[in-house]
Design a protein around this motif. Structure first.
Motif, PDB file in Angstrom:
ATOM      1  N   PHE A  50       0.877  -1.184   0.000  1.00 53.28           N
ATOM      2  CA  PHE A  50       0.000   0.000   0.000  1.00 53.28           C
ATOM      3  C   PHE A  50       0.908   1.226   0.000  1.00 53.28           C
ATOM      4  O   PHE A  50       2.087   1.125   0.340  1.00 53.28           O
ATOM      5  CB  PHE A  50      -0.941  -0.009   1.217  1.00 53.28           C
ATOM      6  CG  PHE A  50      -0.253  -0.163   2.555  1.00 53.28           C
ATOM      7  CD1 PHE A  50       0.287   0.938   3.213  1.00 53.28           C
ATOM      8  CD2 PHE A  50      -0.152  -1.420   3.155  1.00 53.28           C
ATOM      9  CE1 PHE A  50       0.920   0.800   4.445  1.00 53.28           C
ATOM     10  CE2 PHE A  50       0.477  -1.569   4.387  1.00 53.28           C
ATOM     11  CZ  PHE A  50       1.018  -0.463   5.030  1.00 53.28           C
ATOM     12  N   ASP A  80       4.323   4.607   7.992  1.00 51.31           N
ATOM     13  CA  ASP A  80       3.654   3.303   7.950  1.00 51.31           C
ATOM     14  C   ASP A  80       3.719   2.782   6.519  1.00 51.31           C
ATOM     15  O   ASP A  80       3.224   3.433   5.595  1.00 51.31           O
ATOM     16  CB  ASP A  80       2.194   3.482   8.401  1.00 51.31           C
ATOM     17  CG  ASP A  80       1.466   2.161   8.615  1.00 51.31           C
ATOM     18  OD1 ASP A  80       1.859   1.156   7.990  1.00 51.31           O
ATOM     19  OD2 ASP A  80       0.495   2.134   9.393  1.00 51.31           O
ATOM     20  N   ASP A  91       3.085  -5.509   7.315  1.00 51.85           N
ATOM     21  CA  ASP A  91       2.549  -4.161   7.568  1.00 51.85           C
ATOM     22  C   ASP A  91       3.270  -3.669   8.817  1.00 51.85           C
ATOM     23  O   ASP A  91       3.241  -4.337   9.845  1.00 51.85           O
ATOM     24  CB  ASP A  91       1.037  -4.296   7.793  1.00 51.85           C
ATOM     25  CG  ASP A  91       0.347  -2.967   8.065  1.00 51.85           C
ATOM     26  OD1 ASP A  91       1.007  -1.918   7.982  1.00 51.85           O
ATOM     27  OD2 ASP A  91      -0.866  -3.003   8.356  1.00 51.85           O
ATOM     28  N   ASN A  92       3.945  -2.530   8.704  1.00 51.16           N
ATOM     29  CA  ASN A  92       4.703  -2.070   9.880  1.00 51.16           C
ATOM     30  C   ASN A  92       4.846  -0.560   9.884  1.00 51.16           C
ATOM     31  O   ASN A  92       4.734   0.098   8.847  1.00 51.16           O
ATOM     32  CB  ASN A  92       6.067  -2.764   9.941  1.00 51.16           C
ATOM     33  CG  ASN A  92       7.040  -2.217   8.944  1.00 51.16           C
ATOM     34  OD1 ASN A  92       8.175  -1.896   9.269  1.00 51.16           O
ATOM     35  ND2 ASN A  92       6.636  -2.072   7.688  1.00 51.16           N
ATOM     36  N   GLU A 185      -1.016  -2.906  16.166  1.00 47.29           N
ATOM     37  CA  GLU A 185      -0.615  -1.508  16.027  1.00 47.29           C
ATOM     38  C   GLU A 185      -1.238  -0.586  17.061  1.00 47.29           C
ATOM     39  O   GLU A 185      -2.278   0.007  16.816  1.00 47.29           O
ATOM     40  CB  GLU A 185      -0.901  -1.008  14.608  1.00 47.29           C
ATOM     41  CG  GLU A 185      -2.267  -1.331  14.044  1.00 47.29           C
ATOM     42  CD  GLU A 185      -2.415  -0.844  12.598  1.00 47.29           C
ATOM     43  OE1 GLU A 185      -2.040   0.289  12.309  1.00 47.29           O
ATOM     44  OE2 GLU A 185      -2.907  -1.631  11.765  1.00 47.29           O
ATOM     45  N   GLN A 275       2.291   5.896  16.884  1.00 52.97           N
ATOM     46  CA  GLN A 275       1.888   4.532  16.486  1.00 52.97           C
ATOM     47  C   GLN A 275       3.137   3.668  16.351  1.00 52.97           C
ATOM     48  O   GLN A 275       4.183   4.146  15.898  1.00 52.97           O
ATOM     49  CB  GLN A 275       1.177   4.590  15.126  1.00 52.97           C
ATOM     50  CG  GLN A 275       0.858   3.234  14.508  1.00 52.97           C
ATOM     51  CD  GLN A 275       0.737   3.297  12.982  1.00 52.97           C
ATOM     52  OE1 GLN A 275       1.274   4.219  12.355  1.00 52.97           O
ATOM     53  NE2 GLN A 275       0.086   2.326  12.392  1.00 52.97           N
ATOM     54  N   GLU A 277       3.947  -0.440  14.908  1.00 52.67           N
ATOM     55  CA  GLU A 277       3.280  -1.604  14.309  1.00 52.67           C
ATOM     56  C   GLU A 277       4.280  -2.635  13.817  1.00 52.67           C
ATOM     57  O   GLU A 277       5.330  -2.294  13.266  1.00 52.67           O
ATOM     58  CB  GLU A 277       2.410  -1.145  13.129  1.00 52.67           C
ATOM     59  CG  GLU A 277       1.681  -2.279  12.415  1.00 52.67           C
ATOM     60  CD  GLU A 277       0.751  -1.779  11.307  1.00 52.67           C
ATOM     61  OE1 GLU A 277       1.025  -0.706  10.747  1.00 52.67           O
ATOM     62  OE2 GLU A 277      -0.223  -2.492  11.006  1.00 52.67           O
TER      63      GLU A 277
HETATM   64 MN    MN Z   1       0.338  -0.129   8.874  1.00 56.68          MN
END
Ligand code: MN
Ligand code: MN
Length: 292
Positions: A50, A80, A91-92, A185, A275, A277
């Motif tokens: 993404f 992100d 996803d991080n 997250e 955040q 994640e």
């Molecule tokens: Mn993410």
């Protein structure tokens, strides 16, 4: 085998993260930063799951630079990004304080520790509620609020939000994680702990494949289906292919319900959001933090 792909996506994410961290400095154009991360993912032979989200201060998530973006890195910034290998996603995210602010630093620490504490109790038999509790307790111990209406999620091949929600608060859920791929997250804030939908953030996803009258729209729709399928994409990627006229066509496709453009998820103006994640592969007797 899918596990190898999951691990590989995580390794790439982890490598990109260490590589980009020292490059995240106050004043760097967001467009440059997003493109440099996306380019690095490709160089390491990963796919981009993404668009790189670069969300500042009260913006919690879902902002990616437009093709003509002029904003620069500042404040408390969340970076992100997602890597995919044959559709298996890592996803991080990490947060950076670009103001030398004690509040920013504490907010970041609280989410990092919350993620660590969640990881410590994570197993196939841990309940979703227990992880939410660990996250909430940690962030509250710093005197901050957890953003209750943002959460982690299960992932499947080419599916970023596959149905299971990993709460950031103790919602009492007795559902066990079981085996699978999950993003966890935690989000912390000095605001109320509730995000709302703000203006649009230049991130789109295919919503409903149907006929459109606009010839350019048709071309763009084919391009989107071929290149992004069920994954989110950035308007600037489409502009790269079709030029700036793509923006109007994207807006039409959005108006027709064919594309959906994500709104920026935002806390109250003037509040701060941090955040952290990571992606976890949960096996029967083993947990791997793939994007560590
Ligand atoms: Mn993410
Ligand atoms: Mn996520």
């Amino acid at each position: 085998m899918e596990k190898e792909k999951i691990i590989k996506a995580g390794k790439i994410a982890s490598e990109v993260k260490s590589w980009v961290k020292p490059k995240v400095k106050k004043g760097v154009p967001l467009l440059e930063l997003a493109e440099t991360i996306e380019k690095k993912i490709h160089e390491l032979k990963g796919g981009i799951a993404f668009p790189v989200n670069l969300s500042i201060n009260e913006y919690a998530a879902h902002y990616t630079p437009s093709y003509d973006d002029t904003s620069v890195a500042q404040g408390l910034m969340k970076v992100d990004f997602g890597v995919e290998v044959d559709g298996w996603i890592a996803d991080n995210s990490f947060s950076v304080d670009l103001e030398n602010s004690e509040t920013n630093k504490e907010l970041i620490r609280s989410t990092e520790e919350a993620l660590k504490n969640a990881e410590e109790i994570l197993s196939s038999s841990t309940t979703l509620g227990k992880v939410g509790e660990a996250i909430e307790k940690t962030i509250r111990s710093y005197g901050f609020n957890v953003i209750a209406n943002l959460s982690g999620h299960s992932m499947e091949q080419y599916d970023l939000h596959a149905g299971i929600t990993v709460p950031n608060v103790d919602n009492n859920s007795q559902t066990e994680f079981d085996e699978g791929l999950y993003a966890i997250e935690p989000f912390a804030t000095d605001g109320k702990g509730l995000i709302h939908e703000g203006r649009k953030g230049n991130i789109f996803i295919l919503q409903k494949d149907k006929n459109t009258r606009d010839p350019l729209g048709r071309e763009i729709l084919e391009f989107v289906k071929d290149n992004y399928g069920s994954l989110p994409f950035a308007s600037r990627w489409v502009v790269k292919e079709f030029g700036a006229r793509a923006i109007l066509a994207l807006n039409h496709l959005e108006g027709e319900g064919i594309l959906y453009q994500y709104p920026i998820l935002t806390e109250e103006k003037g509040k701060l959001v941090a955040q952290s994640e990571n992606t976890f592969l949960i096996e029967k007797d083993n947990v791997v933090n793939t994007s560590k």
